[in-house]
Design an enzyme around this catalytic site. Structure first.
Site, PDB file in Angstrom:
ATOM      1  N   ASP A  64      -1.465  -1.309  10.952  1.00 31.34           N
ATOM      2  CA  ASP A  64      -1.605  -2.668  11.468  1.00 31.34           C
ATOM      3  C   ASP A  64      -0.351  -3.509  11.287  1.00 31.34           C
ATOM      4  OD1 ASP A  64      -3.621  -3.802  12.993  1.00 31.34           O
ATOM      5  OD2 ASP A  64      -4.287  -5.131  11.386  1.00 31.34           O
ATOM      6  N   ASP A 101      -5.788   4.354   0.674  1.00 30.88           N
ATOM      7  CA  ASP A 101      -5.557   4.906  -0.662  1.00 30.88           C
ATOM      8  C   ASP A 101      -6.666   5.867  -1.095  1.00 30.88           C
ATOM      9  OD1 ASP A 101      -7.453   2.915  -0.759  1.00 30.88           O
ATOM     10  OD2 ASP A 101      -6.868   2.188  -2.741  1.00 30.88           O
ATOM     11  N   LYS A 159      -8.110  -8.842  11.241  1.00 34.24           N
ATOM     12  CA  LYS A 159      -7.785  -7.992  10.097  1.00 34.24           C
ATOM     13  C   LYS A 159      -8.289  -6.544  10.269  1.00 34.24           C
ATOM     14  CE  LYS A 159      -7.741 -12.105   7.197  1.00 34.24           C
ATOM     15  NZ  LYS A 159      -8.351 -12.833   6.076  1.00 34.24           N
ATOM     16  N   LYS A 160      -8.882  -5.998   9.211  1.00 31.29           N
ATOM     17  CA  LYS A 160      -9.271  -4.589   9.211  1.00 31.29           C
ATOM     18  C   LYS A 160     -10.328  -4.298  10.270  1.00 31.29           C
ATOM     19  CE  LYS A 160     -11.471  -1.096   6.255  1.00 31.29           C
ATOM     20  NZ  LYS A 160     -12.050  -0.822   4.913  1.00 31.29           N
ATOM     21  N   ASP A 215     -10.064   3.979   3.605  1.00 29.46           N
ATOM     22  CA  ASP A 215      -8.937   3.107   3.300  1.00 29.46           C
ATOM     23  C   ASP A 215      -7.715   3.989   3.063  1.00 29.46           C
ATOM     24  OD1 ASP A 215     -10.443   0.831   3.518  1.00 29.46           O
ATOM     25  OD2 ASP A 215     -10.810   0.630   1.370  1.00 29.46           O
ATOM     26  N   ASP A 230     -17.702  -5.031   6.057  1.00 34.04           N
ATOM     27  CA  ASP A 230     -18.374  -3.750   5.857  1.00 34.04           C
ATOM     28  C   ASP A 230     -19.880  -3.936   5.636  1.00 34.04           C
ATOM     29  OD1 ASP A 230     -17.952  -5.040   3.461  1.00 34.04           O
ATOM     30  OD2 ASP A 230     -16.869  -3.397   2.500  1.00 34.04           O
ATOM     31  N   GLU A 282       0.863  -1.172   0.000  1.00 36.12           N
ATOM     32  CA  GLU A 282       0.000   0.000   0.000  1.00 36.12           C
ATOM     33  C   GLU A 282       0.906   1.231   0.000  1.00 36.12           C
ATOM     34  OE1 GLU A 282      -3.847  -1.470   2.490  1.00 36.12           O
ATOM     35  OE2 GLU A 282      -2.080  -0.957   3.663  1.00 36.12           O
TER      36      GLU A 282
END
Length: 801
Positions: free
Chosen positions: A128, A330, A303-304, A328, A492, A99
């Protein structure tokens, strides 16, 4: 209004056509193979039902526009202060390589420069991976922001992410100092170039700095990674060591920019050292916090979703804003007034109190001009979500979304909450932190406009460390009924569904210019991996306790139907792949009908398909889309249905039998090309097994066209047979048109000249036709060419019997 009524009328006509079609098929159960007839009947029934469910969710599309002028009138004060509520902004990232850090830092810069009261919003970066690259990069970003943010305020810059701003052509000037703009812009451009160089240099500077400190320490064992202040980095080291590697390190909270004062602070005038005149500009910056949660090999970190729940708790102890917006790494703020737009809906006197989140559409930079792989997905964002906006609201899509904090805590909306019910009804579900639990009630006050972070004393740091520990969530409802949902690939969608299930509603906010923008995978394989994760997670949701069919009465019936359709859609691939591979029978057996009389069957299909396409055209008209948006949506649906959805169905079958299922690969972010080709990744071919089904579909339909040509030449078909074959060829050609973007992706850099693909198709048709003629000649001993309907000429073959 006309388009809505026209759309409903066409939908009704198509529904009548579908019913008549099924009645006719039931009354005429005739085919060359009844097993195929039954499969096609079930498939057509599935397609009809799913289409109907999809249309039901679009019967009442609603467009809502934020009134920013009214918001300013009601909340902004004459002295420059504001009574707008506080806002916490979350950004998530993991790896500075996969990323690219320049995207993440641009996102942070755009947030710091947003047109929102500087003392009322704070930015939290969750790293993370625990990388010192991100930490040092954040230090450099804070220094650059001290120049960039006042520059944006002085000259009303849009967009306020420097990478995007400097890549744009000139825009009309809207600032208040046109006489300074040219020189200021030139200076900031140089500053930004130097900033990027400093970010790139971190990858070599940090190892060198660490080597110097390690040499001075002269200790044996692992080589530590050192910070600029001469202390060891508590997170992941460059040379991994125990308690200092990915998946194993302590929690970290660093306040990079402290909360600003409540009164404006004007900058300095131009000088020899700095030619920028900020003497009339407020130079304060919002609070900026670095977070890296504790990691342990013995824990599932989720994770996220797990990282965002830690952000939720840490921010509650520091700023505790009643509203949260997440990005996010990006994505960036493309419209500096975007935060105000979301707040408009949250504070709306009619539905604001019951609104859990405001979802903005996803927009992307650096997508190829034709949007070959439907990255923009405008039919979903600008048509489907508008339809849901008229029911209980759009689904949550993972980024660019503003939340009400207490809704994420599992609190019921006012319309479903009795007056005598306490907001904090059970402390056990939130964990053992008394400080966090005491922060919940103040977070429910949406009009709280003062952000006063506590001093970072030892007790506060201990509380922060406590809520970041791996074991904090044990025995609580975090990840189920509190925070972002765990144990599913599409956390999500499920999180948004949980809020709707609890009775909350959501709003869809589209504004001009677009609120946010980001990057998207323009490589075919990476795009398919992204679709695989979404479709597999959707099926997981349908076959879990979060199935929309099992939700309680607080979920609107139409919203339930929409969620059911959004989660079960990959099943369509089972029947669609059957239809797309059916031409293989024509290749080996000649004419073979799944329904007789065939002309009537085709007539019904043409009517139903034509009405579908016409309805789609009307939808894109009222949604403000283009014909290309609609075509790309149709094409990538077929590509996904052949390449990805079968894998998703296979995944859920494995899961239902208690097996592991398919591992979902995270989508790699687009990296700026080192070559002069901006879209180099678009032409790269990355092999993956999921490409095989679509390649087979292409091969089958190409072979069907070629074989039909060969049979037409030597087969002696009647006029009716030629007509039937012609209809089949139309079907084959239509499928190839729909899969055309996939075929372009398969030829790599040759796809820069699309005519090459057409030449390859024509060559393939001719070769297969010749092979078919040769095979027929070998079987019969002669070839009979029929160029005229009256007859033909027979020629003996050299290989005849």
């Amino acid at each position: 209004m006309f388009f809505f009524l026209y759309n409903r009328l066409l939908s009704l006509i198509r529904l009548v056509a579908i019913v008549l079609f099924f009645v006719w098929r039931v009354r005429h159960p005739y085919a060359d193979g009844m097993w195929l007839w039954w499969i096609s009947m079930v498939g057509d029934l599935w397609f009809g039902v799913t289409w109907l469910l999809n249309q039901v969710a679009k019967l009442n599309p609603v467009k809502r526009v934020p009134n920013l002028a009214l918001l300013e009138q009601q909340f902004d004060l004459p002295d420059g202060n504001s009574n707008l509520p506080c806002l916490d902004v979350f950004i998530n990232t993991v790896d500075p390589i996969n990323e690219p850090m320049i995207y993440t830092m641009n996102s942070i810069i755009s947030i710091l420069a947003a047109d929102y009261p500087v003392d009322k919003h704070a930015c939290y970066l969750s790293d993370d991976g625990g990388s010192i690259i991100h930490y040092d990069g954040l230090l450099e970003t804070a220094k650059f922001a001290a120049l960039w943010v006042p520059f944006c305020r002085k000259h009303s810059i849009e967009p306020r992410a420097p990478e995007s701003y400097f890549s744009l052509n000139t825009r009309p000037y809207t600032g208040n100092a046109p006489q300074d703009f040219v020189n200021d812009r030139r200076h900031m451009c140089r500053e930004y170039d130097e900033f990027k160089e400093r970010l790139d240099a971190l990858f070599t500077l940090i190892p060198k700095r660490s080597d110097v400190y390690n040499h001075a320490a002269a200790k044996e064992g692992a080589k530590a990674t050192w910070m600029a202040d001469g202390t060891q980095w508590p997170g992941t080291w460059i040379d991994p060591a125990e308690n200092h590697k990915k998946g194993q390190h302590v929690g970290i909270v660093k306040v990079m920019l402290k909360h600003p004062s409540y009164e404006p602070e004007l900058g300095l005038g131009a000088s020899t050292n700095s030619p920028l005149d900020f003497s009339a500009v407020d130079v304060r910056l919002p609070m900026l916090v670095y977070i890296s949660r504790e990691k342990s090999p013995s824990c599932d970190h989720q994770k996220k979703a797990g990282a965002m729940n830690v952000q939720l708790r840490v921010s509650a102890l520091l700023t505790n804003a009643p509203f949260i917006i997440n990005f996010d790494g990006d994505h960036y703020v493309n419209n500096s007034k975007a935060f105000r737009a979301g707040i408009c809906f949250m504070l709306d006197r009619r539905e604001g109190d019951n609104t859990a989140f405001v979802q903005f559409p996803q927009r992307f930079d650096d997508v190829d001009p034709t949007d070959r792989y439907c990255n923009h997905n405008r039919v979903f964002f600008d048509a489907t979500l508008l339809g849901l906006n008229g029911i209980q609201g759009p689904s949550y899509v993972g980024t660019g979304c503003m939340f009400r904090r207490v809704a994420l805590y599992g609190v019921d909306p006012p319309r479903w909450r009795p007056d005598d019910v306490k907001i904090v009804d059970s402390s056990t579900k939130f964990g053992s932190s008394a400080s966090f639990i005491s922060s919940i009630l103040p977070a429910a006050d949406q009009e709280r406009s003062i952000m006063s972070p506590p001093a970072l004393e030892e007790s506060v740091m201990a509380d922060l460390a406590h809520v970041m520990t791996c074991a904090y969530e044990d025995g609580t409802e975090w990840g189920s009924d509190v925070g972002w949902v765990y144990n599913i690939a599409t956390e999500d969608v499920v999180t948004g569904f949980r809020l709707h299930r609890n009775g909350w509603r959501s709003m869809y906010c589209r504004m001009e210019p677009d609120a946010f923008a980001g990057t998207a995978p323009i490589n075919l394989t990476e795009r398919l991996y992204q679709i695989l994760r979404w479709s597999g997670g959707s099926l997981e949701m349908f076959f879990s306790r979060n199935c929309p069919l099992l939700a309680g009465r607080r979920l609107h019936p139409m919203q339930r139907i929409a969620y059911a359709n959004m989660t079960a859609y990959p099943v369509s691939s089972v029947f669609l792949v059957f239809y797309l591979l059916f031409p293989v029978i024509w290749i080996f057996r000649g004419q073979f009908y799944i329904q007789k009389p065939f002309p009537t069957y085709v007539l019904y299909l043409v009517i139903v398909i034509a009405l579908t396409e016409l309805i789609g055209m009307v939808e894109i008209k009222w949604a403000g889309l283009t014909l290309l948006d609609w075509i790309r949506n149709e094409q990538f649906y077929i590509i996904g249905a052949t390449a990805v959805y079968p894998t998703a169905v296979f995944h859920i079958v494995l899961k239902l039998f208690g097996l592991k299922g398919v591992s979902f690969k995270l989508t790699a972010k687009q990296v700026a090309s080192s070559t002069s080709d901006k879209f180099a990744e678009l032409y790269a071919v990355q092999w993956a097994p999921m490409l095989i089904p679509t390649m087979v579909v292409i091969a089958v339909n190409v072979c069907a066209i070629g074989a039909s040509i060969g049979k037409a030449i030597v087969g002696g078909w009647s006029l009716m047979q030629m007509a039937d074959a012609g209809l089949g060829l139309v079907f084959n050609a239509w499928i190839l048109v729909l899969i055309y973007p996939f075929a372009l992706g398969m030829i790599g850099r040759w796809s820069k000249r699309p005519y090459i693909l057409f030449i390859l198709f024509v060559i393939a048709f001719i070769l297969i036709a010749l092979v078919d003629i040769a095979i027929q000649a070998m079987r019969s001993g002669f070839v009979r060419f029929h160029f005229k309907s009256s007859g033909g000429a027979t020629f003996p073959t050299s290989w005849g019997l």
